[in-house]
Scaffold this active site. Sequence first.
Site, PDB file in Angstrom:
ATOM      1  N   HIS A  12     -11.781  12.559   0.571  1.00  0.00           N
ATOM      2  CA  HIS A  12     -11.846  11.217   1.144  1.00  0.00           C
ATOM      3  C   HIS A  12     -11.821  11.178   2.660  1.00  0.00           C
ATOM      4  CE1 HIS A  12     -11.428   6.915   1.086  1.00  0.00           C
ATOM      5  NE2 HIS A  12     -10.237   6.936   1.656  1.00  0.00           N
ATOM      6  N   GLN A  37      -7.792  14.855   3.107  1.00  0.00           N
ATOM      7  CA  GLN A  37      -7.155  13.987   2.120  1.00  0.00           C
ATOM      8  C   GLN A  37      -8.007  13.816   0.869  1.00  0.00           C
ATOM      9  OE1 GLN A  37      -6.393   9.485   2.749  1.00  0.00           O
ATOM     10  NE2 GLN A  37      -4.408  10.487   2.704  1.00  0.00           N
ATOM     11  N   LEU A  44     -14.847   5.611  -4.824  1.00  0.00           N
ATOM     12  CA  LEU A  44     -13.486   5.176  -4.527  1.00  0.00           C
ATOM     13  C   LEU A  44     -13.088   3.904  -5.268  1.00  0.00           C
ATOM     14  CD1 LEU A  44     -11.048   5.584  -2.567  1.00  0.00           C
ATOM     15  CD2 LEU A  44     -12.237   4.068  -0.993  1.00  0.00           C
ATOM     16  N   GLU A  70      -6.610   1.965  -3.355  1.00  0.00           N
ATOM     17  CA  GLU A  70      -5.166   2.014  -3.562  1.00  0.00           C
ATOM     18  C   GLU A  70      -4.592   0.594  -3.628  1.00  0.00           C
ATOM     19  OE1 GLU A  70      -3.615   4.835  -0.808  1.00  0.00           O
ATOM     20  OE2 GLU A  70      -1.681   3.839  -0.697  1.00  0.00           O
ATOM     21  N   PHE A 105       0.847  -1.182   0.000  1.00  0.00           N
ATOM     22  CA  PHE A 105       0.000   0.000   0.000  1.00  0.00           C
ATOM     23  C   PHE A 105       0.883   1.233   0.000  1.00  0.00           C
ATOM     24  CE2 PHE A 105      -4.444   1.186   0.582  1.00  0.00           C
ATOM     25  CZ  PHE A 105      -5.084   0.006   0.249  1.00  0.00           C
ATOM     26  N   HIS A 147      -8.244  11.405  -2.137  1.00  0.00           N
ATOM     27  CA  HIS A 147      -7.773  10.091  -2.583  1.00  0.00           C
ATOM     28  C   HIS A 147      -7.564  10.143  -4.088  1.00  0.00           C
ATOM     29  CE1 HIS A 147      -7.598   5.828  -3.436  1.00  0.00           C
ATOM     30  NE2 HIS A 147      -7.628   5.536  -2.154  1.00  0.00           N
ATOM     31  N   ARG A 160      -0.849   9.391  -0.741  1.00  0.00           N
ATOM     32  CA  ARG A 160      -1.984   9.913  -1.496  1.00  0.00           C
ATOM     33  C   ARG A 160      -1.867  11.399  -1.819  1.00  0.00           C
ATOM     34  NH1 ARG A 160      -6.572   6.593   1.965  1.00  0.00           N
ATOM     35  NH2 ARG A 160      -6.140   4.586   0.987  1.00  0.00           N
ATOM     36  N   ARG A 166      -2.794  11.141   5.870  1.00  0.00           N
ATOM     37  CA  ARG A 166      -2.911   9.775   6.369  1.00  0.00           C
ATOM     38  C   ARG A 166      -2.439   8.772   5.322  1.00  0.00           C
ATOM     39  NH1 ARG A 166      -6.459   5.882   5.540  1.00  0.00           N
ATOM     40  NH2 ARG A 166      -8.179   7.111   4.692  1.00  0.00           N
TER      41      ARG A 166
END
Lengths: 600, 251
Positions: A366, A253, A265, A268, A129, A255, A299, A407
Amino acid sequence: MSTETTMTPTASAVHHHQFDVVIVGAGGAGMRAAIEAGPNAKTAVISKLYPTRSHTGAAQGGMAAALANVEEDSWEWHTFDTVKGGDYLVDQDAAEILAKEAIDAIIDLENMGLPFNRTPDGKIDQRRFGGHTRDHGKAPVRRACYAADRTGHMILQTLFQNCVKLGIDFYNEYYVLDLLLSELDGERRAAGVVAYELATGDLHVFHAKSIVFATGGFGKIYKTTSNAHTLTGDGVGIIWRKGIPLEDMEFFQFHPTGLAGLGILLTEGARGEGAILRNASGERFMERYAPTIKDLAPRDIISRCMVQEVAEGRGAGPNKDYVLLDCTHLGAEVLETKLPDITEFARTYLGVDPVHEPVPVMPTAHYAMGGIPTTIKAEVLADNETVIKGLYAAGECACVSVHGSNRLGTNSLLDINVFGKRAGKYAVEYANSADFAPLPEDPSKEVREMVERLRVADGPERLAPLRKTLQEEMDKNAQVFRTEESLGSVTTTIQELRDRYQNIGIQDRGKRFNTDLLEAIELGFLLDIAEVVVFSARNRKESRGGHMRDDYPDRNDADYMQHTMAYLVGDLHSANPEDHIRMDWKPVTITHYQPMERKY
Amino acid sequence: MATTAPEAPAQEVGAVQAFTVTLIVRRFDPEKDAEPYWQDFDVEMYSTDRVLDALHKIKWDQDGTLAFRRSCAHGICGSDAMRINGRNRLACKTLIKDLDITKPIYVEAIKGLPLEKDLIVDMEPFFESYRQVQPFLIASSKPEKERLQTIEQRARFDDTTKCILCAACTSSCPVFWTDGQYFGPAAIVNAHRFIFDSRDEAAQVRLDILNDKEGVWRCRTTFNCSEACPRGIEVTKAIAEVKQAILRGRP
């Protein structure tokens, strides 16, 4: 459960309840807290939705923990990645807890029944990730535990199943609209909450020793968002209206891989499995920006690069306004077994089959890094040091701060489990040692007046256009790139909208399932929250993590290596935010890692 | 560069035209109406819009009293199961282009559960059936690490872990319509998810529960449930597997 029912002259029935612990919100953090609290204290969970509708269920890719099931890993590397991913605005004591307790959190979930994907030898499988690396940035590491691409769904279901097992008391479709605080032994303490029951329009006062806010995020301040319609920031808004500060609200954030035009979404985890971002000419553009980990950069970085590619004319599609997520080389089997949901989303909503063609994507709002400031015991802070006894917060609504200014993917499912559990544990500990703080006189007064005023509101302004304008202007001016000019423009818009909101009219005058009324209340919270986000963003004249100022493009540790603390002072309804928001700072806790330049 | 989404030109390249769709919605407000009735709404839609978008347009632009549940808007939270042209579907997963737009679109609440208001039903009986099948892992061991499970063992119950408890299946079942005591497909799906989980030790308890007169034997294999499931779960197959396990006396 009601101990007493009273009718007010204007006919809102008010019911009274008493619990040791009341948890507001039934997503991952709330239910994890309930599992901790339920067996040890009289506990209730209040949620505006049925628990399994909560947005934890939309999380896809995974939950990070340095299990080292498939390759060498350590919680210390995870801590470092979290700190660096957050552009050093992370409180490092909290990040250590997050990474260390991750391992038990995963084992807890497995033991509760969560069906993780498995390795050939039967252990929990792990995948790559963004931003999670081996040995302080050397290469991507397989740290994300997952259940296909519905990890959040499985966490939400597993936690709900265990709440059913424990017989937790749920109050579903109850909207908490006020927090009650009162003095006990010379200190301001949590005393209860007031909720509106959707089915009946009745009000409920919950008297409690401990209250846990686990109310999730507020992505609906934006138009293009992965967030649910119900993520309107009610919990954070209630806290704000009580004069409790909000921390780091400028850090939101985006995304990278939302379905273009829709914001839905795409995990990731797709890039974790090897998918590649390409521009119109097919170039793997992340190689230019993050040569070491490329498409697995964090991100904030990827989203900025995507917007830049489009701004410089390299976007794909007829309007050159998106980039492409290429999964075609992964093969049908990987897509169908490890990424089945996102494969279906692309087919259903864009008519694009990821097996055969790349998927149009653009950043989508996000996750809120900021929120209600807490200690590592999930206790809510009234300022930089003072804890409000009996009040706790965990999950996206809270700011511990483990995410700093950005994050890492898979750290939020982790956050809700680690700090949800902590919130439950410490809420019980306090409840079992403390007395009930007294309820204020006429505890439902404020909510009753608000509800009764709005239920008959017949002003000329309609909800939908106000909300639409807010969301569009936030997308335009307070998204991935921000400037003094753009933030100033949206500040003016919000001021106008707040004025117009005072003249709102709704159409449903009924008491049963009056969602028109609730949407009006939610819009009030959205406006308040958007104002704090923008005001905090104007105040931070540097670029860090999720907050990119075109006019201040560099990180400025000398002036801004500290958390934003925004306080509501004076009249919430005064036109100029400067008249009712006071900004302050809070030091960042540093244990091992001194700020360095953030390169990937 | 502050503007990330450039202003759309008046006519975007390849832009599609909006068209008018008629929705006929079954309305009921218990505070006003003695009986439900059908009401027409005309809305401007694009072919890629969802039925949920049409309902929002009605609520936000025409009639704020229209009541329905929704949250995630992409088929994962399970809030907006409803009957669309006589079929149970999620409003957020049903695209206008996949319906015959030359005719009106009929939208009503799911059947078999008490109607509360417009498209909202009382979900409590549905969740009560769910709770009765003991939908949680029952295992006596308390290992220090994860319990081991092979990829094949994990795959055995993968399909039924997808359930989002939207009630589309249960409320499409003719047996459930006539006998509200029947556990219904969703509860059986959630029992299946644990009966066939190698880590679980209480399969027999659940098989006994579902061997009840309101259990799996009420299923008439009409396949409505499988057709209704927005997650593509093979519901009828799962029910058949539970029936076979009862006959075998083990999973």
